[in-house]
Design a protein around this motif. Structure first.
Motif, PDB file in Angstrom:
ATOM      1  N   PRO A   1     -10.772   4.149  -8.640  1.00 49.71           N
ATOM      2  CA  PRO A   1     -10.859   4.904  -7.393  1.00 49.71           C
ATOM      3  C   PRO A   1      -9.782   4.492  -6.406  1.00 49.71           C
ATOM      4  O   PRO A   1      -9.340   3.359  -6.377  1.00 49.71           O
ATOM      5  CB  PRO A   1     -12.250   4.538  -6.869  1.00 49.71           C
ATOM      6  CG  PRO A   1     -12.597   3.268  -7.539  1.00 49.71           C
ATOM      7  CD  PRO A   1     -11.908   3.257  -8.843  1.00 49.71           C
ATOM      8  N   CYS A   2      -9.363   5.443  -5.632  1.00 48.75           N
ATOM      9  CA  CYS A   2      -8.368   5.159  -4.614  1.00 48.75           C
ATOM     10  C   CYS A   2      -9.052   4.901  -3.280  1.00 48.75           C
ATOM     11  O   CYS A   2     -10.183   5.319  -3.053  1.00 48.75           O
ATOM     12  CB  CYS A   2      -7.433   6.343  -4.463  1.00 48.75           C
ATOM     13  SG  CYS A   2      -6.414   6.602  -5.902  1.00 48.75           S
ATOM     14  N   LEU A   3      -8.330   4.227  -2.442  1.00 41.99           N
ATOM     15  CA  LEU A   3      -8.828   3.993  -1.096  1.00 41.99           C
ATOM     16  C   LEU A   3      -8.367   5.130  -0.199  1.00 41.99           C
ATOM     17  O   LEU A   3      -7.471   5.896  -0.554  1.00 41.99           O
ATOM     18  CB  LEU A   3      -8.314   2.659  -0.569  1.00 41.99           C
ATOM     19  CG  LEU A   3      -8.660   1.430  -1.402  1.00 41.99           C
ATOM     20  CD1 LEU A   3      -7.964   0.205  -0.835  1.00 41.99           C
ATOM     21  CD2 LEU A   3     -10.178   1.241  -1.452  1.00 41.99           C
TER      22      LEU A   3
ATOM     23  N   VAL B   1      -4.753   6.370  -0.674  1.00 37.69           N
ATOM     24  CA  VAL B   1      -3.710   5.347  -0.814  1.00 37.69           C
ATOM     25  C   VAL B   1      -4.049   4.431  -1.977  1.00 37.69           C
ATOM     26  O   VAL B   1      -5.198   4.332  -2.397  1.00 37.69           O
ATOM     27  CB  VAL B   1      -3.563   4.492   0.475  1.00 37.69           C
ATOM     28  CG1 VAL B   1      -3.044   5.328   1.620  1.00 37.69           C
ATOM     29  CG2 VAL B   1      -4.856   3.794   0.809  1.00 37.69           C
ATOM     30  N   GLU B   2      -3.044   3.780  -2.441  1.00 38.70           N
ATOM     31  CA  GLU B   2      -3.220   2.832  -3.536  1.00 38.70           C
ATOM     32  C   GLU B   2      -2.676   1.486  -3.065  1.00 38.70           C
ATOM     33  O   GLU B   2      -1.566   1.400  -2.542  1.00 38.70           O
ATOM     34  CB  GLU B   2      -2.431   3.327  -4.753  1.00 38.70           C
ATOM     35  CG  GLU B   2      -2.515   2.442  -5.957  1.00 38.70           C
ATOM     36  CD  GLU B   2      -3.756   2.712  -6.816  1.00 38.70           C
ATOM     37  OE1 GLU B   2      -4.397   3.762  -6.617  1.00 38.70           O
ATOM     38  OE2 GLU B   2      -4.079   1.862  -7.655  1.00 38.70           O
TER      39      GLU B   2
ATOM     40  N   THR C   1       0.838  -1.199   0.000  1.00 39.29           N
ATOM     41  CA  THR C   1       0.000   0.000   0.000  1.00 39.29           C
ATOM     42  C   THR C   1       0.873   1.249   0.000  1.00 39.29           C
ATOM     43  O   THR C   1       1.813   1.367   0.781  1.00 39.29           O
ATOM     44  CB  THR C   1      -0.904   0.017   1.245  1.00 39.29           C
ATOM     45  OG1 THR C   1      -1.685  -1.180   1.247  1.00 39.29           O
ATOM     46  CG2 THR C   1      -1.829   1.221   1.226  1.00 39.29           C
ATOM     47  N   HIS C   2       0.562   2.136  -0.906  1.00 40.84           N
ATOM     48  CA  HIS C   2       1.363   3.363  -1.018  1.00 40.84           C
ATOM     49  C   HIS C   2       0.456   4.578  -1.040  1.00 40.84           C
ATOM     50  O   HIS C   2      -0.567   4.594  -1.705  1.00 40.84           O
ATOM     51  CB  HIS C   2       2.223   3.308  -2.279  1.00 40.84           C
ATOM     52  CG  HIS C   2       3.224   2.212  -2.231  1.00 40.84           C
ATOM     53  ND1 HIS C   2       4.472   2.348  -1.689  1.00 40.84           N
ATOM     54  CD2 HIS C   2       3.130   0.911  -2.615  1.00 40.84           C
ATOM     55  CE1 HIS C   2       5.127   1.207  -1.766  1.00 40.84           C
ATOM     56  NE2 HIS C   2       4.319   0.321  -2.328  1.00 40.84           N
ATOM     57  N   ARG C   3       0.898   5.539  -0.288  1.00 40.36           N
ATOM     58  CA  ARG C   3       0.105   6.759  -0.160  1.00 40.36           C
ATOM     59  C   ARG C   3       0.339   7.672  -1.375  1.00 40.36           C
ATOM     60  O   ARG C   3       1.449   7.771  -1.896  1.00 40.36           O
ATOM     61  CB  ARG C   3       0.522   7.498   1.106  1.00 40.36           C
ATOM     62  CG  ARG C   3      -0.216   8.784   1.375  1.00 40.36           C
ATOM     63  CD  ARG C   3       0.414   9.456   2.575  1.00 40.36           C
ATOM     64  NE  ARG C   3       0.187   8.668   3.782  1.00 40.36           N
ATOM     65  CZ  ARG C   3      -0.879   8.861   4.578  1.00 40.36           C
ATOM     66  NH1 ARG C   3      -1.762   9.789   4.297  1.00 40.36           N
ATOM     67  NH2 ARG C   3      -1.015   8.144   5.672  1.00 40.36           N
ATOM     68  N   LEU C   4      -0.722   8.310  -1.760  1.00 42.45           N
ATOM     69  CA  LEU C   4      -0.606   9.276  -2.856  1.00 42.45           C
ATOM     70  C   LEU C   4      -0.297  10.643  -2.302  1.00 42.45           C
ATOM     71  O   LEU C   4      -0.841  11.040  -1.274  1.00 42.45           O
ATOM     72  CB  LEU C   4      -1.935   9.369  -3.625  1.00 42.45           C
ATOM     73  CG  LEU C   4      -2.157   8.414  -4.784  1.00 42.45           C
ATOM     74  CD1 LEU C   4      -2.459   7.026  -4.284  1.00 42.45           C
ATOM     75  CD2 LEU C   4      -3.278   8.952  -5.675  1.00 42.45           C
TER      76      LEU C   4
ATOM     77  N   GLY D   1      -2.804  10.029  -9.647  1.00 42.86           N
ATOM     78  CA  GLY D   1      -2.589   8.985 -10.631  1.00 42.86           C
ATOM     79  C   GLY D   1      -2.868   7.586 -10.133  1.00 42.86           C
ATOM     80  O   GLY D   1      -2.661   7.245  -8.982  1.00 42.86           O
ATOM     81  N   THR D   2      -3.360   6.812 -10.992  1.00 41.80           N
ATOM     82  CA  THR D   2      -3.541   5.402 -10.711  1.00 41.80           C
ATOM     83  C   THR D   2      -3.604   4.675 -12.049  1.00 41.80           C
ATOM     84  O   THR D   2      -3.185   5.205 -13.054  1.00 41.80           O
ATOM     85  CB  THR D   2      -4.800   5.161  -9.863  1.00 41.80           C
ATOM     86  OG1 THR D   2      -4.930   3.770  -9.674  1.00 41.80           O
ATOM     87  CG2 THR D   2      -6.039   5.717 -10.517  1.00 41.80           C
TER      88      THR D   2
END
Length: 954
Positions: free
Chosen positions: A260-262, A270-271, A219-222, A228-229
DNA sequence: GGGGGAAGGACCA
DNA sequence: TTCCTGGTCCTTCCCCC
């Protein structure tokens, strides 16, 4: 000028090789005709264009030859080749490895993206990075106009008048690249960077681990300003992850919407990434973007070749995965244009095109034909491509093969400028080499003239070099040769480069034996000082060279290089004692000189009179005192006559130094391969006068030795103070004239007769006892002479034929084998210069008379023992070892060498007769180029000075 | 004929 | 008016053994 090319197959008045290469992302669907017209109009008539025309013609000729060859292929040959291809295909198929997951990552329009990121005003403008001369890259707006990398800026401007050209800033790109590489390393610590913006990774191991990772690790934070995703699409079974949005705010405005991102607990976006290869790569690209605000594209495939193609598939800002199964690979490769394959450029494409091959499937179909028309290496490569095979192992620690630096400039014709630039390049390169602690044996000079004709001239040394002086010594002479070749016209250059290759292997880097520097060092040399040159260890640390082990041959003579187009190395049969070229060899030379000196001193019944030419202790002629930087005065003879050792430096540095007026250069090196003192030493002991010279500057020290040797031996001085101050920079022709008094025959042509050195015979112990009269023979002396590659060798007189000359009052000739005849009318202190026998000569030809015909058995000039052999090789070995022992003994060194081993057994004898170091063939005229035609085989074999030599023996 | 150096060229980013 | 730089690899020619 070249007009034929316009009617070539490339089309009327059109040069296909100059046409737009739109094989690049963002350049699809352009109006090629229009763009090509502008390119041609901008280029036509220029020298560059003419040169391209020439190259195009050459390619066309190649194709014509190939087609001719094809026309003669028989059915039988074809079926035989087909069988061969099929066998190889099945072998390769068996070895197909689909187990690895290889990723090729390529930053999108890297330099342009960095510049745009840092200057958002450029975002919507067509821009390129580079100069009016050349562009390094362009953004996607500019590509729509046909502007691309490797295009000159002025042409790009014509294609796109609004183009903004930003100068390159490599420091910035390197910094960004480092950030990107940090991300790469998380997926493959041994990734292979191909350039600042590109790398191969093998993520197989990462994927293995990744399967067990909890979601948190994936999991990586935007960052808040990025959204972007990506989304994963399915294209007929080929899963494709398409990076879509926001990640490239500066470059790609039309990105599709993202998934959509979480949100994390803190409310930040986050992604979460999955565990498969596509997800891992998507995550990697995501992280790169987060870190640098730049986008990357990637290809995922079972091997490097396919991964590279895949990374281009969804450029920019996308990725493509080719599944790891054979059928997918075959399907993928089928319709792939050959030009998409890395390694197939415009020439290969054109050649294949002439055979009707444009796609990889054609490649496979015509493989038998290709096997008959191309080299094995080439068609094997083609076969791999047609099968979709590539490297599955990323070579991680591949050794660097070469290092170079080059510079393009406006027309340069002035010699001073050229030599000055040459030195600058050597300096730059030396710095680069130092950074990577590399030393190489081959120095190549690259020249491009104003007509864009590129020439390279290389010289391979027996020892690895790295310093500015060493590089310059070679490069300068190569340059001089080229200047001479076009003389009296100036060499009009637009590019110059210097390259070093043939890097020393680990073995080569081991300390060399018997370093004179250790000997030269002050006794209290700081043992803790770090040796800059590993070879420069005190002599005691190294055992004597085992019998039969030869030392590297010495470095080439500058004179020889300049004079001869066909020079050859000739390592004398005394194998292993040649001196003057390499640092090691110089050391040997000095060691032997020392030993010989001591021996001769001890032998002397009468102390040498003042000015005796044997007298190391006596000096004739004016002397001067050199004040060292430390203020110590060192007694040095005021004599510009050079020792054999320094002769090399003289010839090496003379011409250009004179031209460039660089006072530092003449003293900077005594050969191509320098000997440097260890750091931490504050004085060096002169091996001639045995005084300490308070300097650690080798240039100063070398100069001292030069002068010392000159003064010691020459005992006369015909040179002026000015010359001394200037150093031993006498042009070779002048020396020759001076020495020979212009008496030398103008034969065919003395042209080849190389004046190699004004050597000082007794500096190495040659007994020139002139006190007994005008004509004196010495039968025991050692003669210093130089081979055609400028190896100064210690050799017993007559064992190797030499051509001698003297100046101004003496006359020295080979009277008989093993005998030196000296004649001097006015002055007993004969200066002897040596003319190279030249040419590659087998050690056995011309053989001196056999022992039976020569009279008495051979007497070792060192131990004075008569050797029970008339085999010169064995005798040479004896002398060599004898000298070694003498030196070591004098140095208080090592265990004695058993002289009984001197007479080598047959096996060792053979070893001594191992093939000699082959001489570089300098300046030989190749198929192309501006060099004069090569001499006849016979002339080469005999060498230029053979006429002269011959006369002595006739 | 094989090995290897030199020179030139193709190709890449 | 103006066509890069740095690197690798391959091919061809040639010489030597």
């Amino acid at each position: 000028m070249a007009t034929g090319g316009t009617s070539s197959s490339s089309g009327e008045g059109f040069l296909s090789r100059m046409a737009l290469n739109d094989n690049k992302a963002g350049m699809e669907g352009l109006n090629r005709d229009k763009i090509n017209k502008i390119i041609m109009e901008s280029s036509k008539g220029s020298r560059f264009y003419e040169n391209e025309l020439k190259k195009e013609q050459q390619v066309n000729q190649r194709i014509e030859r190939m087609m001719l060859q094809k026309a003669h292929i028989t059915e039988q040959q074809l079926s035989k080749a087909q069988a061969q291809v099929e066998k190889m295909t099945s072998d390769l198929e068996r070895g197909r490895d689909l187990s690895r997951v290889i990723v090729h990552v390529d930053m999108d329009a890297f330099y342009a993206a960095v510049e745009t990121r840092d200057c958002p005003d450029l975002m919507d403008k067509p821009m390129a990075v580079g100069s009016m001369s050349m562009l390094s890259t362009s953004n996607y707006h500019a590509r729509k106009f046909g502007v691309r990398a490797a295009m000159p800026g002025f042409i790009a401007k014509k294609l796109c008048p609004n183009l903004v050209i930003v100068p390159t800033n490599f420091d910035k790109y390197r910094a960004v690249s480092a950030e990107v590489r940090e991300v790469f390393a998380d997926y493959d610590p041994h990734f292979l960077p191909m350039s600042l913006d590109e790398a191969y990774l093998d993520i197989s191991d990462h994927l293995e681990q990744r399967r067990g990772w909890p979601e948190a690790l994936r999991t990586h934070r935007l960052h808040t300003n990025n959204t972007g995703t990506a989304r994963v699409e399915d294209h007929g079974g080929l899963q494709e992850t398409v990076e879509v949005e926001g990640l490239s705010p500066v470059l790609f405005e039309n990105s599709p919407s993202s998934s959509p991102c979480l949100q994390d607990a803190a409310g930040g976006e986050v992604e979460v990434f999955g565990t498969c290869a596509e997800e891992a790569v998507r995550e990697m690209r995501f992280r790169i973007e987060q870190k640098t605000s730049l986008t990357a594209s990637a290809g995922i495939a079972p091997n490097m070749m396919l991964a590279k193609v895949c990374s281009d598939k969804n450029k920019p800002n996308g990725q493509y995965r080719l599944p790891s199964n054979r059928q997918a690979v075959i399907d993928f490769i089928q319709d792939l244009p050959v030009r998409k394959i890395s390694g197939i450029g415009k020439v290969t494409e054109k050649m294949l095109g002439a055979l009707g091959i444009t796609s990889c499937s054609h490649l496979g179909q015509e493989m038998a034909l290709l096997a008959l028309l191309f080299s094995e290496t080439s068609w094997h490569h083609f076969l791999h491509i047609s099968m979709g095979l590539g490297s599955t192992h990323i070579e991680r620690d591949g050794e660097r093969k070469s290092m170079s630096t080059e510079r393009t400039f406006g027309e340069m014709g002035a010699l001073e400028e050229q030599f000055s630039l040459c030195k600058e390049l050597c300096q730059d390169l030396a710095q680069d080499l130092q950074k990577e602690a590399l030393k190489g044996k081959t120095v190549t000079l690259k020249l491009k003239n104003v007509n864009f004709e590129v020439k390279t001239r290389a010289w391979t040394l027996p020892c690895a070099v790295a310093t500015t002086e060493e590089l310059f010594a070679v490069a300068k002479d190569l340059l001089k040769t080229e200047i001479d070749n076009v003389s009296p016209q100036p060499l009009r250059l637009r590019l110059m480069g210097v390259r070093v290759s043939s890097f020393a292997s680990a073995d080569d880097k081991k300390p060399l034996q018997k370093s004179i520097v250790g000997f030269l060092h002050k006794k209290q040399t700081d043992s803790s000082s770090t040796s800059q040159i590993s070879s420069h260890k005190p002599v005691k640390e190294h055992p004597p060279r085992p019998p039969g082990q030869t030392q590297p041959s010495a470095c080439p003579s500058m004179v020889q290089q300049r004079r001869g187009q066909e020079g050859h190395a000739w390592v004398p049969s005394l194998g292993g004692v040649e001196v003057g070229g390499t640092g090691e060899n110089q050391q040997s030379f000095l060691q032997r000189a020392h030993a010989q000196r001591l021996r001769l001193q001890a032998e002397r019944e009468d102390p040498p009179e003042k000015g005796d030419c044997n007298g190391f202790e006596t000096r004739r002629g004016p002397t001067s005192s050199t004040t060292t930087p430390e203020g110590t005065q060192t007694h040095t003879p005021k004599n510009t006559n050079t020792s054999a050792e320094t002769d090399i430096s003289m010839s090496a540095l003379t011409a250009s130094d004179k031209m460039t007026h660089e006072p530092s250069a003449h003293a900077s090196t005594s050969s191509y391969c320098s000997t440097e003192p260890e750091s931490g030493t504050d004085s060096l002991t002169c091996p001639v006068c045995f005084r300490e010279v308070n300097t650690t500057e080798l240039t100063v020290f070398n100069r001292h030795i030069d002068q010392c040797l000159s003064g010691v031996t020459m005992g006369q001085n015909n040179h002026t103070d000015t010359e001394l101050e200037r150093g031993p920079c006498v042009c070779e022709e002048e020396v020759e004239k001076e020495i020979t008094g212009g008496k030398r025959e103008e034969g065919p042509k003395e042209k080849g007769s190389k004046l190699l050195s004004r050597c000082v015979l007794d500096s190495v112990g040659l007994r020139l006892d002139s006190s007994a009269g005008d004509h004196t023979e010495s039968t025991t002396g050692l003669l210093l002479y130089e081979t055609s590659t400028a190896n100064i060798s210690l050799s017993t007189v007559g064992l190797n034929p030499v051509c001698l000359n003297t100046c101004p009052n003496g006359d020295v000739s080979i009277h008989r084998a093993n005998t030196l005849k000296v004649s001097s009318q006015s002055d007993p202190h004969v200066r002897v210069c040596l003319l190279s026998p030249g040419g590659p000569r087998p050690m056995t030809t011309p053989k001196p008379e056999s022992r039976d015909h020569r009279g008495p058995a051979l007497t070792c000039p060192v131990c004075q023992e008569t050797q029970d052999t008339n085999d010169l090789t064995l005798f040479n070995r004896h002398v060599d070892l004898c000298l070694n022992q003498e030196v070591l003994h004098e140095l208080g060194g090592l265990a004695s060498v058993d002289r009984t081993t001197h007479t080598a057994p047959p096996a060792a004898h053979k070893e001594r007769e191992q093939p000699l170091q082959r001489a570089p063939q300098k300046g030989k005229s190749k198929r192309r180029g501006l060099s004069p035609p090569p001499p006849s085989k016979k002339a080469k074999a005999l060498g230029p000075a053979w006429n002269t030599i011959d006369k002595f023996f006739r």
